[in-house]
Design a protein around this motif. Structure first.
Motif, short mmCIF file in Angstrom:
data_model
loop_
_atom_site.label_atom_id
_atom_site.label_comp_id
_atom_site.label_asym_id
_atom_site.label_seq_id
_atom_site.Cartn_x
_atom_site.Cartn_y
_atom_site.Cartn_z
N LEU A 100 -31.15 -34.69 -39.02
CA LEU A 100 -29.94 -33.90 -38.37
C LEU A 100 -29.90 -33.41 -36.73
O LEU A 100 -29.34 -33.58 -36.19
CB LEU A 100 -29.62 -32.87 -39.05
CG LEU A 100 -28.40 -32.15 -38.52
CD1 LEU A 100 -27.43 -32.02 -38.40
CD2 LEU A 100 -29.19 -30.13 -39.30
N LEU A 130 -25.13 -35.11 -45.75
CA LEU A 130 -24.64 -34.12 -44.17
C LEU A 130 -23.34 -34.79 -43.45
O LEU A 130 -22.55 -33.79 -43.19
CB LEU A 130 -25.60 -35.06 -43.47
CG LEU A 130 -26.95 -34.52 -42.72
CD1 LEU A 130 -27.72 -35.52 -41.64
CD2 LEU A 130 -27.38 -33.16 -42.68
N ARG A 133 -20.84 -31.83 -46.08
CA ARG A 133 -22.28 -30.30 -45.72
C ARG A 133 -21.08 -30.53 -44.75
O ARG A 133 -20.88 -29.29 -43.77
CB ARG A 133 -22.61 -30.00 -45.17
CG ARG A 133 -23.88 -30.03 -46.75
CD ARG A 133 -24.80 -28.89 -46.83
NE ARG A 133 -23.63 -27.58 -45.98
CZ ARG A 133 -23.91 -26.61 -46.71
NH1 ARG A 133 -26.08 -26.18 -47.36
NH2 ARG A 133 -23.63 -25.50 -46.18
N GLU A 134 -19.59 -31.75 -43.92
CA GLU A 134 -19.28 -31.17 -42.80
C GLU A 134 -19.78 -31.18 -41.62
O GLU A 134 -19.41 -30.20 -40.83
CB GLU A 134 -18.05 -30.77 -42.86
CG GLU A 134 -17.69 -30.96 -44.13
CD GLU A 134 -16.04 -30.13 -44.08
OE1 GLU A 134 -15.97 -28.89 -43.42
OE2 GLU A 134 -15.45 -30.50 -44.77
N TRP A 135 -21.26 -31.37 -41.84
CA TRP A 135 -22.53 -31.28 -40.43
C TRP A 135 -22.28 -32.81 -39.13
O TRP A 135 -22.21 -31.74 -37.78
CB TRP A 135 -24.07 -30.65 -40.86
CG TRP A 135 -23.88 -29.24 -41.01
CD1 TRP A 135 -23.10 -28.56 -41.40
CD2 TRP A 135 -25.07 -29.41 -42.32
NE1 TRP A 135 -23.92 -27.42 -42.17
CE2 TRP A 135 -25.07 -27.58 -42.31
CE3 TRP A 135 -26.49 -29.67 -42.29
CZ2 TRP A 135 -25.81 -26.69 -42.94
CZ3 TRP A 135 -27.30 -28.79 -42.70
CH2 TRP A 135 -27.34 -27.60 -43.32
N THR A 153 -22.82 -34.54 -34.90
CA THR A 153 -22.52 -33.17 -34.72
C THR A 153 -20.50 -32.73 -34.80
O THR A 153 -19.88 -33.38 -34.54
CB THR A 153 -23.52 -32.34 -34.26
OG1 THR A 153 -22.73 -31.63 -33.02
CG2 THR A 153 -24.55 -31.89 -34.93
N PHE A 157 -21.08 -27.36 -37.98
CA PHE A 157 -22.88 -27.12 -37.53
C PHE A 157 -22.53 -26.36 -36.55
O PHE A 157 -23.94 -25.53 -36.56
CB PHE A 157 -23.25 -29.19 -37.07
CG PHE A 157 -24.09 -28.62 -36.80
CD1 PHE A 157 -25.49 -28.33 -37.48
CD2 PHE A 157 -24.49 -28.97 -35.34
CE1 PHE A 157 -26.95 -28.99 -36.72
CE2 PHE A 157 -25.96 -29.16 -34.90
CZ PHE A 157 -27.04 -28.96 -35.67
N TYR A 160 -22.14 -22.98 -38.49
CA TYR A 160 -23.37 -22.68 -39.71
C TYR A 160 -23.97 -21.97 -38.62
O TYR A 160 -24.91 -21.06 -38.99
CB TYR A 160 -23.48 -23.79 -40.15
CG TYR A 160 -24.35 -24.05 -41.39
CD1 TYR A 160 -24.15 -23.35 -42.68
CD2 TYR A 160 -26.11 -23.29 -41.26
CE1 TYR A 160 -25.00 -22.83 -43.65
CE2 TYR A 160 -26.66 -23.22 -42.57
CZ TYR A 160 -25.83 -23.27 -44.00
OH TYR A 160 -26.85 -22.25 -44.57
N ASP A 194 -23.69 -17.72 -46.26
CA ASP A 194 -23.46 -17.78 -44.54
C ASP A 194 -22.75 -16.79 -44.14
O ASP A 194 -23.27 -16.40 -42.80
CB ASP A 194 -21.93 -19.16 -44.33
CG ASP A 194 -23.29 -20.45 -44.74
OD1 ASP A 194 -24.18 -20.56 -45.44
OD2 ASP A 194 -22.24 -21.05 -44.98
#
Length: 209
Positions: A100, A130, A133-135, A153, A157, A160, A194
């Motif tokens: 990441l 990843l 998670r939509e990062w 990204t 991301f 978050y 979050d």
């Protein structure tokens, strides 16, 4: 279009941002709860700035992230608020966090380029997790044999980790200060936490130097 006075506008914007389940941009505010009212850009910006100042001394703050504005708890209160959620926060391996970090700092980047820097193969499960998670997302393909996917990204991301842009990512110098603090597995807050803005410690994301 209907007219709305400043006090009512402030109340409506505050309530909208409070009940929204994700950050709201100014354009999104205009498309939804403000759609029926004549509100200038200057008025809207002024009201939002006033709300940010109103909440600065409180436990809840109004902050701007990549996708817009949202309410979140004060960073320093996150450890105390975490007792409200019983679920165990998922743990992400060092390999995933290194992947990441490389995508964040060197985007757009291919899987092969990540492997070249890390010196080991990147598991398909890492890219899948990843992406789910939509990062990260695929932003194109590199014009070389095989046309490998290029990863970058996303706004999710940045949201978050409470960042407005990639320019706010920690610098290599900041990582060097924590270079001796290392662990095999690093805990990252779950989606349930979050709202408390319980961000991972800076040492969780390794330097790409």
């Amino acid at each position: 279009m209907k007219r709305i006075n400043r006090a009512q506008l402030k109340q409506l914007v505050e309530a909208t941002l409070f009940v929204a389940d994700k950050p709201m941009s100014k354009s999104r505010l205009r498309e939804t709860t403000l759609a029926a009212f004549a509100v200038s850009d200057k008025q809207l910006s002024s009201v939002i700035e006033e709300l940010i100042l109103d909440y600065q001394p409180r436990g809840i703050q109004l902050v701007e992230v990549a996708s817009g504005y949202r309410f979140q708890s004060l960073d320093s209160l996150a450890p105390l608020l975490s007792v409200l959620w019983q679920e165990s926060a998922p743990k992400y391996s060092r390999a995933m966090l290194e992947t990441l970090a490389l995508i964040a700092y060197r985007q757009p980047i291919t899987r092969g380029e990540i492997e070249q820097v890390r010196g080991v193969a990147v598991s398909s499960n890492i890219i899948k997790t990843l992406t789910e998670r939509e990062w990260i997302k695929t932003v194109g393909h590199k014009e070389v044999p095989g046309r490998p996917a290029l990863y970058a990204t996303t706004k999710a991301f940045l949201d978050y980790f409470s960042l407005k842009s990639l320019a706010e990512l920690p610098s290599a110098e900041q990582f060097d200060v924590l270079a001796n603090q290392d662990s095999d597995d690093t805990e990252v807050p779950s989606a349930m936490s979050d709202r408390t803005n319980d961000k991972p410690e800076p040492e969780s994301l390794p330097t790409n130097e």
